[in-house]
Design a protein around this motif. Structure first.
Motif, PDB file in Angstrom:
ATOM      1  N   TYR A 242       0.835  -1.205   0.000  1.00  0.00           N
ATOM      2  CA  TYR A 242       0.000   0.000   0.000  1.00  0.00           C
ATOM      3  C   TYR A 242       0.871   1.257   0.000  1.00  0.00           C
ATOM      4  CZ  TYR A 242      -2.672   3.776   2.199  1.00  0.00           C
ATOM      5  OH  TYR A 242      -3.225   4.995   2.500  1.00  0.00           O
ATOM      6  N   HIS A 243       1.914   1.268   0.815  1.00  0.00           N
ATOM      7  CA  HIS A 243       2.778   2.447   0.908  1.00  0.00           C
ATOM      8  C   HIS A 243       3.621   2.650  -0.346  1.00  0.00           C
ATOM      9  CE1 HIS A 243       1.740   3.659   4.908  1.00  0.00           C
ATOM     10  NE2 HIS A 243       2.060   2.490   5.437  1.00  0.00           N
ATOM     11  N   ARG A 244       3.726   1.627  -1.163  1.00  0.00           N
ATOM     12  CA  ARG A 244       4.523   1.745  -2.396  1.00  0.00           C
ATOM     13  C   ARG A 244       3.702   2.209  -3.594  1.00  0.00           C
ATOM     14  NH1 ARG A 244       7.607  -3.400  -3.980  1.00  0.00           N
ATOM     15  NH2 ARG A 244       8.569  -1.905  -5.415  1.00  0.00           N
ATOM     16  N   LEU A 245       2.406   2.399  -3.433  1.00  0.00           N
ATOM     17  CA  LEU A 245       1.583   2.842  -4.556  1.00  0.00           C
ATOM     18  C   LEU A 245       2.074   4.187  -5.092  1.00  0.00           C
ATOM     19  CD1 LEU A 245      -2.022   1.984  -3.274  1.00  0.00           C
ATOM     20  CD2 LEU A 245      -0.604   0.664  -4.868  1.00  0.00           C
ATOM     21  N   GLU A 246       2.043   4.323  -6.412  1.00  0.00           N
ATOM     22  CA  GLU A 246       2.504   5.541  -7.067  1.00  0.00           C
ATOM     23  C   GLU A 246       1.313   6.228  -7.754  1.00  0.00           C
ATOM     24  OE1 GLU A 246       5.642   4.425  -9.725  1.00  0.00           O
ATOM     25  OE2 GLU A 246       6.740   3.296  -8.174  1.00  0.00           O
ATOM     26  N   TYR A 247       1.138   7.526  -7.462  1.00  0.00           N
ATOM     27  CA  TYR A 247      -0.001   8.287  -7.974  1.00  0.00           C
ATOM     28  C   TYR A 247       0.436   9.266  -9.062  1.00  0.00           C
ATOM     29  CZ  TYR A 247      -3.242   6.913  -4.223  1.00  0.00           C
ATOM     30  OH  TYR A 247      -4.082   6.219  -3.373  1.00  0.00           O
ATOM     31  N   SER A 248      -0.428   9.450 -10.060  1.00  0.00           N
ATOM     32  CA  SER A 248      -0.238  10.550 -10.993  1.00  0.00           C
ATOM     33  C   SER A 248      -0.541  11.860 -10.272  1.00  0.00           C
ATOM     34  CB  SER A 248      -1.166  10.392 -12.201  1.00  0.00           C
ATOM     35  OG  SER A 248      -2.520  10.438 -11.799  1.00  0.00           O
ATOM     36  N   VAL A 249      -0.126  12.983 -10.860  1.00  0.00           N
ATOM     37  CA  VAL A 249      -0.289  14.281 -10.207  1.00  0.00           C
ATOM     38  C   VAL A 249      -1.742  14.559  -9.849  1.00  0.00           C
ATOM     39  CG1 VAL A 249      -0.101  16.781 -10.549  1.00  0.00           C
ATOM     40  CG2 VAL A 249       1.786  15.290 -11.212  1.00  0.00           C
ATOM     41  N   ASP A 250      -2.661  14.248 -10.740  1.00  0.00           N
ATOM     42  CA  ASP A 250      -4.080  14.542 -10.463  1.00  0.00           C
ATOM     43  C   ASP A 250      -4.800  13.400  -9.751  1.00  0.00           C
ATOM     44  OD1 ASP A 250      -4.386  12.653 -12.438  1.00  0.00           O
ATOM     45  OD2 ASP A 250      -5.510  13.942 -13.824  1.00  0.00           O
ATOM     46  N   GLY A 251      -4.073  12.314  -9.430  1.00  0.00           N
ATOM     47  CA  GLY A 251      -4.666  11.202  -8.687  1.00  0.00           C
ATOM     48  C   GLY A 251      -5.542  10.283  -9.507  1.00  0.00           C
ATOM     49  N   SER A 252      -5.588  10.509 -10.815  1.00  0.00           N
ATOM     50  CA  SER A 252      -6.498   9.711 -11.641  1.00  0.00           C
ATOM     51  C   SER A 252      -5.936   8.340 -11.990  1.00  0.00           C
ATOM     52  CB  SER A 252      -6.833  10.464 -12.931  1.00  0.00           C
ATOM     53  OG  SER A 252      -5.667  10.635 -13.723  1.00  0.00           O
ATOM     54  N   VAL A 253      -4.601   8.171 -11.866  1.00  0.00           N
ATOM     55  CA  VAL A 253      -3.970   6.896 -12.185  1.00  0.00           C
ATOM     56  C   VAL A 253      -3.092   6.475 -11.004  1.00  0.00           C
ATOM     57  CG1 VAL A 253      -2.409   5.660 -13.731  1.00  0.00           C
ATOM     58  CG2 VAL A 253      -3.954   7.399 -14.654  1.00  0.00           C
ATOM     59  N   ILE A 254      -3.222   5.212 -10.610  1.00  0.00           N
ATOM     60  CA  ILE A 254      -2.402   4.654  -9.532  1.00  0.00           C
ATOM     61  C   ILE A 254      -1.667   3.442 -10.084  1.00  0.00           C
ATOM     62  CG2 ILE A 254      -2.371   3.705  -7.208  1.00  0.00           C
ATOM     63  CD1 ILE A 254      -5.064   5.022  -6.698  1.00  0.00           C
ATOM     64  N   TYR A 255      -0.363   3.415  -9.844  1.00  0.00           N
ATOM     65  CA  TYR A 255       0.453   2.277 -10.253  1.00  0.00           C
ATOM     66  C   TYR A 255       0.867   1.484  -9.025  1.00  0.00           C
ATOM     67  CZ  TYR A 255       4.408  -0.470 -11.971  1.00  0.00           C
ATOM     68  OH  TYR A 255       5.263  -1.503 -12.273  1.00  0.00           O
ATOM     69  N   ASN A 256       0.691   0.169  -9.102  1.00  0.00           N
ATOM     70  CA  ASN A 256       1.071  -0.732  -8.014  1.00  0.00           C
ATOM     71  C   ASN A 256       2.301  -1.522  -8.451  1.00  0.00           C
ATOM     72  OD1 ASN A 256       1.326  -2.632  -6.019  1.00  0.00           O
ATOM     73  ND2 ASN A 256      -0.730  -3.463  -6.196  1.00  0.00           N
ATOM     74  N   PRO A 257       3.516  -1.133  -7.989  1.00  0.00           N
ATOM     75  CA  PRO A 257       4.734  -1.818  -8.436  1.00  0.00           C
ATOM     76  C   PRO A 257       5.000  -3.143  -7.734  1.00  0.00           C
ATOM     77  CG  PRO A 257       5.306  -0.112  -6.863  1.00  0.00           C
ATOM     78  CD  PRO A 257       3.812  -0.021  -7.065  1.00  0.00           C
ATOM     79  N   SER A 258       4.181  -3.496  -6.749  1.00  0.00           N
ATOM     80  CA  SER A 258       4.434  -4.710  -5.974  1.00  0.00           C
ATOM     81  C   SER A 258       3.759  -5.923  -6.615  1.00  0.00           C
ATOM     82  CB  SER A 258       3.913  -4.533  -4.541  1.00  0.00           C
ATOM     83  OG  SER A 258       2.510  -4.663  -4.509  1.00  0.00           O
ATOM     84  N   ALA A 259       3.938  -7.076  -5.999  1.00  0.00           N
ATOM     85  CA  ALA A 259       3.311  -8.323  -6.467  1.00  0.00           C
ATOM     86  C   ALA A 259       2.042  -8.642  -5.680  1.00  0.00           C
ATOM     87  CB  ALA A 259       4.296  -9.477  -6.347  1.00  0.00           C
ATOM     88  N   VAL A 260       1.520  -7.659  -4.943  1.00  0.00           N
ATOM     89  CA  VAL A 260       0.352  -7.852  -4.086  1.00  0.00           C
ATOM     90  C   VAL A 260      -0.762  -6.905  -4.512  1.00  0.00           C
ATOM     91  CG1 VAL A 260      -0.510  -7.721  -1.701  1.00  0.00           C
ATOM     92  CG2 VAL A 260       1.829  -8.506  -2.136  1.00  0.00           C
ATOM     93  N   ASP A 261      -1.947  -7.428  -4.780  1.00  0.00           N
ATOM     94  CA  ASP A 261      -3.102  -6.565  -5.049  1.00  0.00           C
ATOM     95  C   ASP A 261      -3.423  -5.753  -3.799  1.00  0.00           C
ATOM     96  OD1 ASP A 261      -3.194  -7.786  -7.495  1.00  0.00           O
ATOM     97  OD2 ASP A 261      -5.170  -8.698  -7.226  1.00  0.00           O
TER      98      ASP A 261
END
Length: 287
Positions: A242-261
């Motif tokens: 959860y703490h590794r989630l990466e957000y776009s500037v406007d928050g519309s896109v979230i990238y999850n770089p981990s192997a866990v949903d």
């Protein structure tokens, strides 16, 4: 984008998590591990690998009939099936008192032996006697540990700020145990809540109070629709993702770089699954 407040929820969109942690690898773990399996609960069992298989009947001061014998290495896979095995120091020494070289050896050699027995890297540790220092915590990091449990009761349900100083909610003999359990279950679902119980399985024999765990386990199981039952390590991995989630500037896109949903509550009515290794677009929130 409108105003949005994302908050963590647990797998399946559940707002609460429950975990347990039991120390020393005593023979009473056989009964406890099976009891928890029957109710669908998960526990982290903290073992000192140098003591596995050691007979210890009547070794506790003032309790000549209390059996503190340890499970054998050969039965770990069977006894702890569905649960987690974690480190507890090779010989259960007070690591803040024995000096840095011996503390380092106890931590690393215990981890090496347990990983050889389980075939898995260990993530979690429990401080023997609850004793630790900044130097001990540093040694755990160097050994590859990511979390370690203390014996300080928080009587709360917050996620830990530092997993290497993870305070449990309470011991199972805490007089407030079931009161806390009810507060946890009945608490609001708007933010994540974690209930964490610890102890030693031999204490149930000592006080003849296995009914305490039976009552707690049955109560938790009745509310499984809103509680994620997880090991310490599973919670650590999930919160880290959860703490590794990466957000776009406007928050519309979230990238999850981990192997866990990861699951997020993006509004009072909506839960969003952020799939592992994927970019997820979040619908705009009206102003």
């Amino acid at each position: 984008m409108g105003k949005r407040f994302d908050s963590l929820v647990f797998p399946g969109g559940k707002p609460k998590a429950f975990t347990l942690s039991y120390d020393d690898g005593v023979v009473q773990d056989r009964r406890l591990a099976e009891l928890l399996r029957q109710y669908g609960l998960k526990c982290t069992f903290n073992l000192g690998s140098g003591l596995l298989g050691h007979p210890d009947k009547g070794g506790f001061p003032g309790k000549p009939d209390l059996d503190l014998s340890k499970v054998s290495p050969e039965e770990l896979e069977t006894v702890y099936a569905t649960h987690e095995i974690a480190g507890h120091g090779l010989y259960h020494s007070s690591l803040d008192k024995v000096g840095t070289p011996l503390a380092a050896y106890e931590i690393v050699e215990d981890k090496r032996r347990l990983e050889a027995l389980t075939g898995k890297p260990l993530q979690m540790f429990a401080y023997p006697f609850g004793m630790y220092s900044p130097d001990v915590t540093h040694l755990l990091r160097l050994a590859g540990y990511q979390g370690a449990r203390t014996i300080v009761s928080s009587h709360g349900f917050d996620l830990p700020e530092d997993f290497l100083q993870w305070n449990p909610t309470c011991h199972h003999n805490d007089p407030r145990l079931m009161e806390l359990a009810r507060q946890f279950v009945e608490g609001p679902p708007f933010f994540p809540m974690l209930f964490y119980v610890w102890g030693h399985a031999y204490e149930f024999d000592d006080l003849n109070n296995w009914s305490v765990m039976e009552e707690l386990a049955a109560y938790m199981a009745r509310h499984k629709d809103k509680i994620w039952f997880a090991t310490n390590g599973e919670i650590l991995r999930y919160v880290t993702a959860y703490h590794r989630l990466e957000y776009s500037v406007d928050g519309s896109v979230i990238y999850n770089p981990s192997a866990v949903d990861v699951f997020l509550r993006t509004s009072m009515e909506q839960t969003q699954r952020i799939r592992a290794g994927c970019h997820t677009r979040i619908a705009a929130t009206p102003l």
